[in-house]
Design a protein around this motif. Structure first.
Motif, PDB file in Angstrom:
ATOM      1  N   ARG A  22       0.839  -1.199   0.000  1.00 36.30           N
ATOM      2  CA  ARG A  22       0.000   0.000   0.000  1.00 36.30           C
ATOM      3  C   ARG A  22       0.874   1.249   0.000  1.00 36.30           C
ATOM      4  NH1 ARG A  22      -0.212   2.823   4.540  1.00 36.30           N
ATOM      5  NH2 ARG A  22      -2.317   3.598   4.099  1.00 36.30           N
ATOM      6  N   HIS A  44      -6.313  -3.309  -1.577  1.00 38.09           N
ATOM      7  CA  HIS A  44      -6.583  -2.300  -0.558  1.00 38.09           C
ATOM      8  C   HIS A  44      -7.509  -2.842   0.521  1.00 38.09           C
ATOM      9  CE1 HIS A  44     -10.789  -1.345  -1.695  1.00 38.09           C
ATOM     10  NE2 HIS A  44     -10.394  -1.634  -2.925  1.00 38.09           N
ATOM     11  N   ASP A  48      -8.308   1.846   3.172  1.00 31.59           N
ATOM     12  CA  ASP A  48      -7.566   2.415   2.046  1.00 31.59           C
ATOM     13  C   ASP A  48      -8.396   2.489   0.764  1.00 31.59           C
ATOM     14  OD1 ASP A  48      -5.160   3.005   3.246  1.00 31.59           O
ATOM     15  OD2 ASP A  48      -4.240   1.077   2.802  1.00 31.59           O
ATOM     16  N   VAL A  54      -4.640   3.247  -4.784  1.00 22.28           N
ATOM     17  CA  VAL A  54      -5.797   2.568  -5.376  1.00 22.28           C
ATOM     18  C   VAL A  54      -6.277   3.322  -6.611  1.00 22.28           C
ATOM     19  CG1 VAL A  54      -8.169   1.807  -4.958  1.00 22.28           C
ATOM     20  CG2 VAL A  54      -6.457   1.631  -3.138  1.00 22.28           C
ATOM     21  N   ALA A  60      -8.029  -2.516  -9.117  1.00 22.00           N
ATOM     22  CA  ALA A  60      -7.873  -2.605  -7.670  1.00 22.00           C
ATOM     23  C   ALA A  60      -8.747  -3.724  -7.130  1.00 22.00           C
ATOM     24  CB  ALA A  60      -8.235  -1.284  -7.003  1.00 22.00           C
ATOM     25  N   ARG A  62     -10.328  -5.380  -3.572  1.00 22.12           N
ATOM     26  CA  ARG A  62     -10.619  -5.133  -2.155  1.00 22.12           C
ATOM     27  C   ARG A  62     -10.199  -6.310  -1.297  1.00 22.12           C
ATOM     28  NH1 ARG A  62     -16.094  -6.089   0.833  1.00 22.12           N
ATOM     29  NH2 ARG A  62     -15.682  -5.122   2.869  1.00 22.12           N
ATOM     30  N   TYR A  72      -3.501  -6.956   4.340  1.00 14.13           N
ATOM     31  CA  TYR A  72      -2.204  -7.001   3.670  1.00 14.13           C
ATOM     32  C   TYR A  72      -1.303  -8.140   4.149  1.00 14.13           C
ATOM     33  CZ  TYR A  72      -3.643  -2.334   2.185  1.00 14.13           C
ATOM     34  OH  TYR A  72      -4.332  -1.272   1.652  1.00 14.13           O
TER      35      TYR A  72
END
Length: 646
Positions: A22, A44, A48, A54, A60, A62, A72
């Motif tokens: 990130r 993300h 985030d 993002v 991207a 989720r 993460y």
């Protein structure tokens, strides 16, 4: 320096890269990917969802939840995200799972390309105890470990370190033998919570040592580059604050020895990709291996600046199977990096949270940041806002350029360490490079965070400017009066002080008893120009609720506008300990219970926020009358943690 042994790798071509990270490092990798024509995939957490990394990615994915453990740090979710998004490679960035051999293996097992060293090399360096054994066998110098069961007074001071992980977690300095047992237990608990591994070890703590590291890059054809040295000695809580390349003042023989030791370390574990070998250099110029980071380092930009290389592009090239050139380019000039954190160095490095309204750094500097104007700083992640990097032909020029840019930066939002960075860069011990060692802040923090008469005078002028800008913004006539009147009063708080500003504006002229040698030249709702003892001073004013940021050529000032009549409901019970930031209670003092007698300074509990533990202590001798929190309790700013009464 170069080392080459021929092999026959299998070439491949990448098309899409997922960054399993990130913030700043994700944006950094994406920048290079765009330049190389590679598609980008971001992941993300919910916290985030609207983060810059993002928005900048092509795709991207989720990761449900906010906590790193749910997002993460979930290898299974990251691999699935790469497959679902059609990525063919994974770049781990730094932190999180970047040095996790099991994650690297999972990526490879899924048929994806891992942009990093082989899992076996990561595993070899994952445990610092095992790494030291391997380095000793390879002839790399290191500090001999100390058996805590047989340690004596002659061994002091000692350093307790977590065998896994980094970032200063699970690390304790021991100056008294009687404290060793307690520090071992505390380090094990912190290491287990942070890394899932409570193993620790003990080694001599070197006072006055320098933290020197060597950037390495290795390909699959046997090529190994050593890309100079970096000095990362200025640290807080064993985490780096200011880094530079090349490390100043090293004898040529020592520099060569460091390069050779780093190359031997890479060869010993069959390394591939970018990595860093870290050393502790003692005052007598002896080097000792600390650890090897099997990833890209946070401070890699200073090496990029002096070698004019893109290390991320080289990582991608190596991952595709391309060989390095026979030798790296020659270095030139000097580069210095400062880490801009949302934290208060004067308050035990307490992290700050909340909206970041503005971040603008002027001048010929490089800005690597994970945030933009409007980003919200949360307690879930590291408080790093940005890295500011300056290059120049000489060290003195680079340091001056960086300090100048930071001083004039506009940073509106949570408290930051900006003033500390500027003062550090201008401190004689740093500018001369005579005081570069890991004890720098231990010796100089008080003077670097103190507020002298000159600083107080500048803040008072900033408060006057804030009051004049506020007056103009509130009056459609600009705040001017044709007849004398009672003084206007505006009160501001800053740096623990209160500034009561009394003034009158009569026909455009400023009348203020506390500022007899100040004339008003011009003012609007966001700009005030004053003549101070014959010198023209300009102030730019920005308001966000009751927070007022005043920027000048000599630095910025963050003020809080105080109400004329405080709300009685804002009062708290005497002895109340309130949470200074959002976080999680991770430990309570052993056996602590309501009704216990405590003494001033006694640790009561530990609050974890932004990857750091913060100790909450008793403010005075007394009785613990209330303890409403337990281990695992999540608190917001201002939440009641405990009450110590008479």
């Amino acid at each position: 320096m170069t080392d080459r042994t021929p092999t026959t790798p299998s070439p491949l071509t990448l098309s899409s890269v997922l960054v399993a990270n990130r913030g700043e490092i994700a944006r950094r990798v994406f920048r290079t990917c765009r330049e190389l024509g590679l598609a980008t995939v971001a992941v993300h957490s919910d916290a985030d969802a609207d983060a810059p990394h993002v928005r900048e990615a092509d795709t991207a994915v989720r990761l449900p939840g906010d906590a790193p453990a749910d997002t993460y740090l979930r290898a299974d979710l990251l691999v699935k995200a790469a497959l679902d998004a059609g990525a063919d490679a994974v770049h781990p960035g730094y932190g999180f799972l970047s040095e996790n051999a099991a994650f690297a293996t999972a990526v490879l097992d899924a048929g994806l390309t891992w942009i990093g060293p082989p899992p076996a090399a990561i595993e070899a360096m994952a445990s610092k105890t095992r790494a030291k054994e391997l380095m000793a066998a390879a002839g790399v110098p290191l500090l001999a470990p100390v058996d805590p069961a047989t340690a004596t007074e002659a061994d002091l001071p000692l350093l307790v370190k977590a065998a896994s992980g980094g970032g200063g977690r699970g690390m304790r300095i021991v100056n008294e033998l009687s404290a060793l047992g307690g520090e071992l237990a505390a380090a094990r608990a912190e290491a287990a919570a942070a890394f899932g591994d409570g193993e620790v070890f003990v080694e001599p703590y070197v006072t006055g040592g320098r933290h020197i590291e060597v950037q390495i890059l290795a390909d699959a054809h046997g090529g190994v580059w050593t890309l100079g040295t970096r000095d990362c000695s200025l640290q807080r809580r064993h985490q780096k604050v200011i880094e530079e390349a090349p490390a100043p003042g090293l004898p040529d023989g020592l520099r060569t020895a460091l390069h050779e030791a780093a190359a031997r370390a890479a060869r010993a574990i069959g390394y591939r990709g970018a990595g860093t070998v870290e050393f502790l250099v003692t005052a007598d110029d002896r080097a000792h291996f600390l650890e090897m980071n099997t990833r890209l380092q946070v401070e890699h930009p200073v090496t990029e600046e002096i070698y004019r290389l893109d290390l991320v592009a080289l990582q991608l090239s190596v991952a595709e199977g391309r060989p390095l050139d026979a030798a790296p380019p020659l270095p030139r000039g000097h580069a210095v990096e400062a880490r801009l954190y949302a934290e208060d160095p004067a308050a035990d490095w307490r992290p700050g949270t909340g909206p970041l309204h503005r971040l603008a750094v002027p001048g010929a500097v490089r800005l690597d940041s994970g945030v933009t104007d409007g980003s919200v700083i949360t307690a879930h992640y590291d408080p790093l806002l940005a890295k500011v990097i300056a290059w120049a032909p000489t060290r003195a020029e680079a340091v001056r350029r960086l300090a100048h840019a930071l001083e004039r930066a506009r940073i509106h939002g949570p408290v930051t360490n900006r003033d500390l960075l500027v003062r550090s860069l201008r401190h004689p011990a740093f500018t001369t490079a005579d005081g570069l060692d890991t004890g720098f802040y231990g010796r100089h923090l008080a003077e670097l965070t103190g507020h002298d008469a000159a600083r107080t005078a500048r803040t008072r002028l900033a408060a006057l400017a804030a009051a004049l800008a506020d007056a103009h913004g509130r009056s459609r006539f600009g705040g001017f009066r044709n007849l004398p009147s009672q003084p206007q009063l505006k009160t501001y708080a800053a740096d623990g002080e209160t500034y009561a500003i009394r003034y009158r504006l009569v026909r455009g002229a400023l009348h203020a008893e506390d500022f007899p040698r100040v004339r008003l030249l011009a003012h609007t709702a966001d700009t005030v120009v004053l003549d101070v003892d014959g010198l023209r001073r300009e102030f730019t004013v920005a308001r966000y609720g009751d927070r007022v940021h005043v920027d000048t050529a000599t630095g910025g000032h963050a003020l809080t506008a105080l109400p004329r009549f405080p709300d009685p409901a804002d009062r708290t019970e005497p002895g109340s300990l309130l949470a200074p930031m959002p976080g999680t209670v991770v430990r309570l003092a052993a056996g602590l219970a309501e009704g216990d007698r405590v003494t001033a300074g006694t640790p009561l509990l530990w609050l974890e926020a932004m990857k750091m533990e913060h100790t909450v202590t008793a403010p005075a001798d007394g009785t613990l009358t209330s303890l409403p929190v337990r281990v695992g309790t999540q608190v917001e700013v201002g939440a009641l943690l405990a009450v110590v009464g008479d």
